[in-house]
Design an enzyme around this catalytic site. Structure first.
Site, PDB file in Angstrom:
ATOM      1  N   ASP A   8      59.988  99.481  55.412  1.00 46.38           N
ATOM      2  CA  ASP A   8      59.049  99.144  56.491  1.00 46.38           C
ATOM      3  C   ASP A   8      57.883 100.125  56.429  1.00 46.38           C
ATOM      4  OD1 ASP A   8      57.813  98.238  58.744  1.00 46.38           O
ATOM      5  OD2 ASP A   8      59.536  98.419  60.070  1.00 46.38           O
ATOM      6  N   GLU A 107      56.772  94.647  54.795  1.00 46.14           N
ATOM      7  CA  GLU A 107      58.220  94.757  54.858  1.00 46.14           C
ATOM      8  C   GLU A 107      58.868  94.125  53.640  1.00 46.14           C
ATOM      9  OE1 GLU A 107      60.244  93.937  58.755  1.00 46.14           O
ATOM     10  OE2 GLU A 107      58.303  93.037  59.221  1.00 46.14           O
TER      11      GLU A 107
END
Length: 343
Positions: A8, A107
């Site tokens: 992330d 992501e």
């Protein structure tokens, strides 16, 4: 033991802008719209951590962000730059002997034969930073839910592990709204049932939820609350399932003819985009945001089946307007089309 990692990126859009403008490092940066905080009805796309410390967050009007953080630097969004940066990050991840499932610009899930997930996570972080100058947090878990949740605890720039053995100890006392996939509407329904925490939801039998959520959601909610989740990593290229357009108006719309004209134009523009991509449309949805910020959406399936006919899509979108109430002026209109998936 199966391990999954969730990569992330930290404050991704703001971080890309700071790389382009190194003089902004350490300063509050807000990215959104045309970058003009005096303009009406433009919202924050991303804020740097320095700006977030002042209460600025995504989706907030730029004017409000300027009130909360007058010293912030405001920048216009540049999707092409963010897409290019994302491609560089994903290329780095794919150099490792793992499977990579991309989830948007910032992501990705990592899976494969992972003996030492912590060491792999540190190597991934170091490689991404060396190649791109961008930092990321990495979550480690036994499934996607655990890994994604763990990454949240690792932000910014850290590595965190969350497994079934400790899931309820960590997540049990927390609000059910903190579960990945549980949004405001679901949270309101859970609150009405007296289910406020993750632990309470995990202990609830699906049969007690079916009436409010339907069988699929009722089966999923307790499993997710108990830390269960998907372990499959797909390396197939991401294929869009829908396309959308929306517009926030500088002046509120009240005339039904104006509203219909705007929706029709968006429907036709979307159809042109879909045709250019070689896809077909199966469903049409219209979103309306009133001046009160109440934002209902209405959707319909095209009865004649998948189409590339702009007239059919326009007609379906305009017909959906009959399903809304028009007692209040409108500040935003949006049209979304769902796409037939390729073979």
């Amino acid at each position: 033991m199966t391990w999954l990692l969730h990569v992330d990126m930290d404050q991704f859009v703001a971080a890309v802008e700071i790389l382009r403008h190194p003089e902004l490092r350490g300063r509050p940066v807000v990215v959104g719209g045309a970058g003009d905080p005096t303009a009406r009805r433009q919202v924050v796309s991303t804020a740097s951590y320095e700006a977030r410390a002042h209460g600025v967050h995504s989706g907030m009007p730029l004017r409000r962000a300027a009130q909360l953080c007058p010293e912030a630097v405001f920048l216009a969004t540049d999707p092409a730059a963010y897409s290019a940066a994302s491609e560089r990050v994903m290329a780095v991840l794919r150099r490792f002997p793992v499977d990579v499932e991309v989830w948007g610009w910032d992501e990705a899930f990592i899976g494969g034969d992972i003996a030492d997930p912590v060491t792999l996570a540190e190597e991934l972080k170091a490689a991404v930073f060396a190649e791109t100058g961008l930092t990321c947090a990495i979550g480690i878990g036994e499934n996607k839910l655990q890994a994604k949740t763990a990454a949240r605890f690792g932000k910014p720039g850290g590595v965190h592990t969350l497994t079934s053995a400790v899931w309820l100890d960590v997540m049990g006392p927390r609000p059910a709204a903190e579960l990945w996939g549980v949004g405001p509407k679901t949270t309101r329904k859970l609150d009405e049932l007296g289910l406020h925490t993750v632990a309470e939801l995990a202990a609830t039998p699906p049969d007690a939820l079916v009436e409010r959520f339907g069988p699929r959601m009722a089966a999923w909610l307790p499993v997710a609350a108990a830390g269960g989740g998907d372990t499959h990593i797909s390396t197939e290229p991401w294929v869009a399932r829908s396309k959308s357009r929306e517009n926030t108006y500088a002046e509120d719309l009240s005339d039904p003819a104006d509203i219909a004209r705007e929706v029709a134009a968006m429907a036709r523009a979307l159809t042109a985009d879909v045709v250019a991509d070689g896809r077909e449309i199966t469903h049409v949805a219209v979103k309306v945001r009133y001046v009160s910020f109440f934002t209902p959406t209405r959707e319909s399936k095209l009865r004649a089946g998948p189409t590339t006919d702009a007239g059919v899509v326009e007609q379906a979108a305009v017909a959906l307007l009959a399903k809304f109430e028009w007692k209040r002026p409108v500040r935003l209109l949006g049209v979304r089309v769902n796409l037939a998936m390729p073979d």
